[in-house]
Design an enzyme around this catalytic site. Structure first.
Site, PDB file in Angstrom:
ATOM      1  N   ASN A  24       0.870  -1.178   0.000  1.00 15.77           N
ATOM      2  CA  ASN A  24       0.000   0.000   0.000  1.00 15.77           C
ATOM      3  C   ASN A  24       0.904   1.223   0.000  1.00 15.77           C
ATOM      4  OD1 ASN A  24      -1.806   2.050   0.479  1.00 15.77           O
ATOM      5  ND2 ASN A  24      -2.296   1.447   2.583  1.00 15.77           N
ATOM      6  N   LYS A  26       0.197   4.247  -0.405  1.00 16.41           N
ATOM      7  CA  LYS A  26      -0.420   5.478   0.118  1.00 16.41           C
ATOM      8  C   LYS A  26      -0.099   6.628  -0.852  1.00 16.41           C
ATOM      9  CE  LYS A  26      -0.009   3.548   4.667  1.00 16.41           C
ATOM     10  NZ  LYS A  26      -0.249   3.720   6.065  1.00 16.41           N
ATOM     11  N   HIS A 114      -9.895   1.750   4.571  1.00 11.08           N
ATOM     12  CA  HIS A 114      -8.643   1.991   5.304  1.00 11.08           C
ATOM     13  C   HIS A 114      -8.884   3.026   6.410  1.00 11.08           C
ATOM     14  CE1 HIS A 114      -4.519   2.978   6.279  1.00 11.08           C
ATOM     15  NE2 HIS A 114      -4.148   1.890   5.637  1.00 11.08           N
ATOM     16  N   GLU A 116      -7.159   5.351   7.491  1.00 15.18           N
ATOM     17  CA  GLU A 116      -6.802   6.734   7.149  1.00 15.18           C
ATOM     18  C   GLU A 116      -7.961   7.422   6.418  1.00 15.18           C
ATOM     19  OE1 GLU A 116      -3.090   5.901   5.152  1.00 15.18           O
ATOM     20  OE2 GLU A 116      -2.145   5.463   7.078  1.00 15.18           O
ATOM     21  N   GLU A 183      -6.186  -4.463  10.389  1.00 15.93           N
ATOM     22  CA  GLU A 183      -5.174  -3.427  10.592  1.00 15.93           C
ATOM     23  C   GLU A 183      -5.519  -2.634  11.860  1.00 15.93           C
ATOM     24  OE1 GLU A 183      -2.875  -2.358   6.808  1.00 15.93           O
ATOM     25  OE2 GLU A 183      -4.517  -0.969   6.972  1.00 15.93           O
ATOM     26  N   GLY A 189       1.964   2.434  10.958  1.00 14.29           N
ATOM     27  CA  GLY A 189       3.043   3.422  10.936  1.00 14.29           C
ATOM     28  C   GLY A 189       3.655   3.732  12.301  1.00 14.29           C
ATOM     29  N   SER A 227       2.813  -1.869  10.388  1.00 11.60           N
ATOM     30  CA  SER A 227       4.244  -1.909  10.737  1.00 11.60           C
ATOM     31  C   SER A 227       4.938  -3.228  10.401  1.00 11.60           C
ATOM     32  CB  SER A 227       4.434  -1.582  12.227  1.00 11.60           C
ATOM     33  OG  SER A 227       3.984  -0.274  12.496  1.00 11.60           O
TER      34      SER A 227
HETATM   35  P1  PGA Z   1       2.358   0.513   7.671  1.00  6.73           P
HETATM   36  O1  PGA Z   1       0.924   0.769   7.007  1.00  6.73           O
HETATM   37  O2  PGA Z   1       2.878  -0.788   7.157  1.00  6.73           O
HETATM   38  O3  PGA Z   1       3.190   1.675   7.245  1.00  6.73           O
HETATM   39  O4  PGA Z   1       2.143   0.466   9.148  1.00  6.73           O
HETATM   40  C1  PGA Z   1       0.026  -0.260   6.741  1.00  6.73           C
HETATM   41  C2  PGA Z   1      -1.201   0.282   6.076  1.00  6.73           C
HETATM   42  O5  PGA Z   1      -1.595   1.423   6.355  1.00  6.73           O
HETATM   43  O6  PGA Z   1      -1.829  -0.399   5.265  1.00  6.73           O
END
Ligand code: PGA
Length: 267
Positions: A24, A26, A114, A116, A183, A189, A227
């Site tokens: 992903n 982003k 997601h 976010e 998630e 993150g 992460s």
């Molecule tokens: P990350 O993000 O691996 O940077 O923690 C995962 C995601 O948002 O899908």
């Protein structure tokens, strides 16, 4: 992990052979970033001869999908989008990208729900419409669910997941095309990851809940995201046998980090 905790019995029926490695990106990358995909493709063309039951899907910004698709030399790397409009076709929806256009651009998967985007105001009802739209275009859906740190502290994880699944998934959907991405918001993150016990319990919970609620003949696929990196992937391999793959954010933005995850998973 507490000493007196009884591990749930390993039930091979809950596992799938296939392992997914989703990237992903982003809001990362530009036209020069094809180098990352090119390196991954080069590695994977050889690697998959050994590990046939693996699949790589990289979800990139929409404007890069068709550009990358044309440049890929093989069909080994699959491309996906990170969100879509709830509308399938053209219409007066300024700034929106329809699912039919994503499909034409070369996307085969789309990430939906997601955290976010939920944080930006995406409601469960809207996510449901988006899933419907994606499925009508025969896109595969990576449906993200997960609790916040506060909800975890209040021991609400399972009730939150249950609600998120129930609110956005309809029994009439083509459920086989939906992969659930667990998630936890507090892991995205942050460098934090759930304990092996939590991950085991949650993945078993999601699989059995989904299977029973929708009365499916199959067990859904559940991947983990938050992460994931080349080091902690070894832990997941050992301690999370029910996890069918990984949704990788930050570490998918470098070919080396992403390749390390795949290599170390199978080591
Ligand atoms: P990350 O993000 O691996 O940077 O923690 C995962 C995601 O948002 O899908």
């Amino acid at each position: 992990m507490t000493n007196n905790y009884k591990m749930p019995k390993y039930n091979p029926d809950l596992s799938h052979n296939q392992r997914y490695f989703f990237g992903n990106w982003k809001m990362f990358g530009d036209f020069n970033s094809f180098n990352i995909i090119k390196n991954i493709e080069k590695f994977y063309v050889k690697f998959r001869k050994k590990e046939k039951k693996s699949k790589i899907v990289i979800c990139v910004p929409n404007v890069l999908i068709s550009f990358f698709k044309k440049k890929l030399k093989t069909k080994t790397i699959i491309l996906g989008a990170q969100n879509c409009s709830e509308h399938v076709n053209e219409g007066p929806f300024t700034g929106s990208i329809s699912t039919s256009l994503l499909k034409k651009a070369g996307a085969e998967f789309v990430i939906l729900g997601h955290s976010e985007n939920r944080k930006e105001g995406e409601t469960p009802k809207l996510i449901k419409k988006k899933i419907k739209s994606a499925l009508s275009e025969k896109l595969n859906v990576i449906f993200c669910i997960g609790e916040t740190a506060k909800e975890k502290k209040q021991k609400k994880t399972t009730s939150v997941l249950l609600k998120q699944i129930s609110q956005s998934i309809d029994k009439k959907f083509n459920l086989k095309k939906i992969i659930i991405a667990y998630e936890p918001v507090w892991c995205i993150g942050t460098g934090k990851t759930p304990s092996s016990i939590d991950l085991m319990e949650v993945s078993i919970f999601i699989k059995t809940f989904f299977h029973k609620k929708f009365n499916t003949k199959f067990i859904p696929k559940v991947v983990y995201g938050g992460s994931v990196n080349g080091k902690n992937i070894k832990f997941f391999r050992k301690w999370a046998p029910f996890i069918d793959g990984f949704l990788v954010g930050g570490a998918s933005q470098s070919s080396k980090n992403f390749i390390d995850i795949i290599k170390n998973y199978y080591k």
